[in-house]
Scaffold this motif. Structure first.
Motif, PDB file in Angstrom:
ATOM      1  N   VAL A  60       0.949  -1.325   0.043  1.00 14.15           N
ATOM      2  CA  VAL A  60      -0.134   0.117   0.155  1.00 14.15           C
ATOM      3  C   VAL A  60       0.894   1.159  -0.008  1.00 14.15           C
ATOM      4  CG1 VAL A  60      -1.795   1.255   1.413  1.00 14.15           C
ATOM      5  CG2 VAL A  60      -1.838  -1.311   1.306  1.00 14.15           C
ATOM      6  N   ALA A  61       2.054   1.369   0.862  1.00 13.99           N
ATOM      7  CA  ALA A  61       2.803   2.462   0.697  1.00 13.99           C
ATOM      8  C   ALA A  61       3.602   2.570  -0.262  1.00 13.99           C
ATOM      9  CB  ALA A  61       3.787   2.343   2.240  1.00 13.99           C
ATOM     10  N   LYS A  62       3.879   1.545  -1.222  1.00 16.39           N
ATOM     11  CA  LYS A  62       4.523   1.773  -2.333  1.00 16.39           C
ATOM     12  C   LYS A  62       3.851   1.934  -3.592  1.00 16.39           C
ATOM     13  CE  LYS A  62       8.571  -1.145  -0.945  1.00 16.39           C
ATOM     14  NZ  LYS A  62       9.352  -2.220  -1.254  1.00 16.39           N
ATOM     15  N   GLY A  63       2.406   2.110  -3.404  1.00 10.73           N
ATOM     16  CA  GLY A  63       1.389   2.502  -4.354  1.00 10.73           C
ATOM     17  C   GLY A  63       0.974   1.195  -5.366  1.00 10.73           C
ATOM     18  N   ALA A  64       1.155  -0.020  -4.712  1.00 18.50           N
ATOM     19  CA  ALA A  64       1.010  -1.054  -5.465  1.00 18.50           C
ATOM     20  C   ALA A  64      -0.287  -1.926  -5.174  1.00 18.50           C
ATOM     21  CB  ALA A  64       2.072  -2.233  -5.222  1.00 18.50           C
ATOM     22  N   ALA A  65      -0.884  -1.299  -3.967  1.00 16.04           N
ATOM     23  CA  ALA A  65      -2.318  -1.945  -3.384  1.00 16.04           C
ATOM     24  C   ALA A  65      -3.075  -0.941  -2.989  1.00 16.04           C
ATOM     25  CB  ALA A  65      -1.935  -3.179  -2.588  1.00 16.04           C
ATOM     26  N   ARG A  66      -4.281  -1.179  -2.570  1.00 12.06           N
ATOM     27  CA  ARG A  66      -5.364  -0.373  -1.766  1.00 12.06           C
ATOM     28  C   ARG A  66      -5.995  -1.257  -0.680  1.00 12.06           C
ATOM     29  NH1 ARG A  66      -6.513   1.149  -7.123  1.00 12.06           N
ATOM     30  NH2 ARG A  66      -5.823   3.260  -7.526  1.00 12.06           N
ATOM     31  N   VAL A  67      -6.272  -0.589   0.502  1.00  9.34           N
ATOM     32  CA  VAL A  67      -6.867  -1.422   1.570  1.00  9.34           C
ATOM     33  C   VAL A  67      -8.202  -0.716   1.756  1.00  9.34           C
ATOM     34  CG1 VAL A  67      -5.637  -0.113   3.421  1.00  9.34           C
ATOM     35  CG2 VAL A  67      -6.660  -2.413   3.884  1.00  9.34           C
ATOM     36  N   SER A  68      -9.341  -1.439   2.047  1.00  8.58           N
ATOM     37  CA  SER A  68     -10.692  -0.947   2.747  1.00  8.58           C
ATOM     38  C   SER A  68     -10.504  -0.630   4.022  1.00  8.58           C
ATOM     39  CB  SER A  68     -11.810  -1.912   2.159  1.00  8.58           C
ATOM     40  OG  SER A  68     -11.501  -3.143   3.200  1.00  8.58           O
ATOM     41  N   ASN A  69     -11.745   0.215   4.435  1.00 12.62           N
ATOM     42  CA  ASN A  69     -11.648   0.516   5.873  1.00 12.62           C
ATOM     43  C   ASN A  69     -12.699  -0.522   6.626  1.00 12.62           C
ATOM     44  OD1 ASN A  69     -10.348   2.692   5.643  1.00 12.62           O
ATOM     45  ND2 ASN A  69     -11.970   4.026   4.742  1.00 12.62           N
ATOM     46  N   GLY A  70     -13.319  -1.491   5.944  1.00 14.29           N
ATOM     47  CA  GLY A  70     -14.133  -2.633   6.783  1.00 14.29           C
ATOM     48  C   GLY A  70     -13.514  -3.298   7.458  1.00 14.29           C
ATOM     49  N   LYS A  71     -14.227  -4.235   8.249  1.00 10.82           N
ATOM     50  CA  LYS A  71     -13.788  -5.278   8.854  1.00 10.82           C
ATOM     51  C   LYS A  71     -14.519  -6.627   8.239  1.00 10.82           C
ATOM     52  CE  LYS A  71     -12.785  -2.967  13.219  1.00 10.82           C
ATOM     53  NZ  LYS A  71     -12.976  -2.877  14.606  1.00 10.82           N
ATOM     54  N   PRO A  72     -13.792  -7.637   7.883  1.00 15.07           N
ATOM     55  CA  PRO A  72     -12.161  -7.631   7.698  1.00 15.07           C
ATOM     56  C   PRO A  72     -11.852  -6.689   6.693  1.00 15.07           C
ATOM     57  CG  PRO A  72     -12.993  -9.652   6.765  1.00 15.07           C
ATOM     58  CD  PRO A  72     -14.120  -9.096   7.328  1.00 15.07           C
ATOM     59  N   GLN A  73     -10.566  -6.178   6.872  1.00  7.57           N
ATOM     60  CA  GLN A  73      -9.995  -5.528   6.021  1.00  7.57           C
ATOM     61  C   GLN A  73      -9.830  -6.348   4.603  1.00  7.57           C
ATOM     62  OE1 GLN A  73      -6.657  -3.507   7.842  1.00  7.57           O
ATOM     63  NE2 GLN A  73      -7.663  -1.544   7.742  1.00  7.57           N
ATOM     64  N   LYS A  74     -10.089  -5.551   3.361  1.00  4.84           N
ATOM     65  CA  LYS A  74      -9.600  -6.484   2.423  1.00  4.84           C
ATOM     66  C   LYS A  74      -8.669  -5.535   1.411  1.00  4.84           C
ATOM     67  CE  LYS A  74     -13.699  -9.391   1.976  1.00  4.84           C
ATOM     68  NZ  LYS A  74     -14.959  -9.924   1.115  1.00  4.84           N
ATOM     69  N   TYR A  75      -7.849  -6.197   0.644  1.00  3.35           N
ATOM     70  CA  TYR A  75      -6.962  -5.511  -0.229  1.00  3.35           C
ATOM     71  C   TYR A  75      -7.141  -5.778  -1.691  1.00  3.35           C
ATOM     72  CZ  TYR A  75      -4.182  -5.256   4.203  1.00  3.35           C
ATOM     73  OH  TYR A  75      -4.070  -4.921   5.528  1.00  3.35           O
ATOM     74  N   ALA A  76      -7.055  -4.735  -2.535  1.00  9.23           N
ATOM     75  CA  ALA A  76      -7.044  -4.954  -4.021  1.00  9.23           C
ATOM     76  C   ALA A  76      -5.667  -4.421  -4.664  1.00  9.23           C
ATOM     77  CB  ALA A  76      -8.162  -4.264  -4.347  1.00  9.23           C
ATOM     78  N   PRO A  77      -5.349  -4.936  -5.690  1.00 11.49           N
ATOM     79  CA  PRO A  77      -4.308  -4.284  -6.146  1.00 11.49           C
ATOM     80  C   PRO A  77      -4.281  -3.021  -7.281  1.00 11.49           C
ATOM     81  CG  PRO A  77      -4.963  -5.998  -7.897  1.00 11.49           C
ATOM     82  CD  PRO A  77      -5.991  -5.843  -6.543  1.00 11.49           C
ATOM     83  N   THR A  78      -3.334  -2.194  -7.180  1.00 11.65           N
ATOM     84  CA  THR A  78      -3.233  -1.182  -8.043  1.00 11.65           C
ATOM     85  C   THR A  78      -3.025  -1.813  -9.420  1.00 11.65           C
ATOM     86  OG1 THR A  78      -2.597   0.379  -6.522  1.00 11.65           O
ATOM     87  CG2 THR A  78      -2.103   1.095  -8.766  1.00 11.65           C
ATOM     88  N   THR A  79      -3.666  -1.306 -10.803  1.00  8.82           N
ATOM     89  CA  THR A  79      -3.269  -1.851 -11.982  1.00  8.82           C
ATOM     90  C   THR A  79      -1.798  -1.865 -12.194  1.00  8.82           C
ATOM     91  OG1 THR A  79      -3.821   0.091 -13.061  1.00  8.82           O
ATOM     92  CG2 THR A  79      -5.510  -1.398 -12.536  1.00  8.82           C
TER      93      THR A  79
END
Length: 272
Positions: A60-79
């Motif tokens: 996430v810090a490197k700009g390669a992924a995003r994280v949701s604010n929900g519970k449980p947290q889920k992650y998605a990639p940056t294209t």
């Protein structure tokens, strides 16, 4: 996709741009299936469960992924396209910052009392280009035709940024953006000295000066040493004084001292 399905080629490509092996595997797992929880990503990528959130936070810090604010947290990639665009911009910013910092450091650290010995025509011309590119106000130069093409673009860029370019030229030298004085008797000068020389004086504070016609045996000096910059720059100025006087009163001077002042050259020329 399981961890065995990740291609080594993809992992190595990601590692080459700064991701760790676990970050690479986690990113590929996200590209394969997302959004997903840290648990799911660890299971599919082979990243240790105890380290998966650290790895994902780093993505996430490197700009390669995003994280949701929900519970449980889920992650998605940056294209990949977006991630590489961000990475490229960050890399360019980092390189620009490093260039600025190191140039300033070099300027502070470089001693004005050092005279650097340049060896070989290529090294001399490379350093001459550097000096030209650092000029901000004026360049006083003595250039032979053989070196003019190599320095043309650098001198043209200097003129474009407002630097006054003044050249004593030996042979057929065309620099439409500069003030050029063609030196008479180029063949006689070359024969008398046995070589061609190059002089670049930038802003009266930095010079490259020496012989450039000996190939790998060519030698020159590069310095900001005041004791050498002043007399070398003054020699160029004196050539300019002479050429201005020849332009205005050449018939009288040549009547007294011979064509291209050959009598003076013979009187004060190099020792045999």
């Amino acid at each position: 996709m399981n961890q065995q399905a990740f291609g080594e080629t993809e992992i190595q490509a990601l590692r080459a741009i700064g991701l760790t092996e676990w970050e690479s595997k986690a990113y590929l797992a996200l590209l394969d299936e997302a959004p997903d929880t840290g648990y799911g990503i660890a299971k599919r990528s082979g990243v240790a469960r105890g380290r998966v959130y650290e790895v994902l936070d780093s993505l996430v810090a490197k700009g390669a992924a995003r994280v949701s604010n929900g519970k449980p947290q889920k992650y998605a990639p940056t294209t990949p396209e977006e991630f590489l665009k961000v990475h490229r911009r960050q890399t360019e910013d980092s390189l620009s910052h490093a260039d600025e910092v190191l140039r300033n450091f070099g300027s502070r650290d470089e001693s004005g009392s050092v005279i650097w010995d340049l060896q070989g025509r290529g090294d001399i011309l490379n350093r001459a280009q550097d000096v030209i590119n650092r000029a901000s106000k004026r360049l006083l130069c003595e250039i032979w035709e053989a070196e003019a093409d190599r320095l043309y673009s650098d001198l043209e860029r200097a003129a474009a940024r407002g630097v006054k370019v003044i050249v004593v030229a030996y042979g057929s030298v065309e620099l439409p953006f500069a003030t050029v004085f063609l030196h008479p008797g180029t063949d006689e000068v070359t024969h008398g000295l046995g070589s061609r020389w190059l002089v670049i004086s930038a802003d009266d504070r930095e010079i490259v000066a020496g012989s450039v016609s000996g190939g790998t045996e060519s030698r020159a000096a590069w310095t900001k040493h005041h004791g050498l910059v002043v007399p070398v720059t003054e020699l160029v100025r004196h050539d300019l004084y002479k050429l201005e006087m020849l332009k205005a009163h050449g018939d009288i001077l040549e009547e007294t001292f011979g064509p291209a002042l050959t009598k003076l050259r013979a009187k004060y020329g190099p020792l045999a």
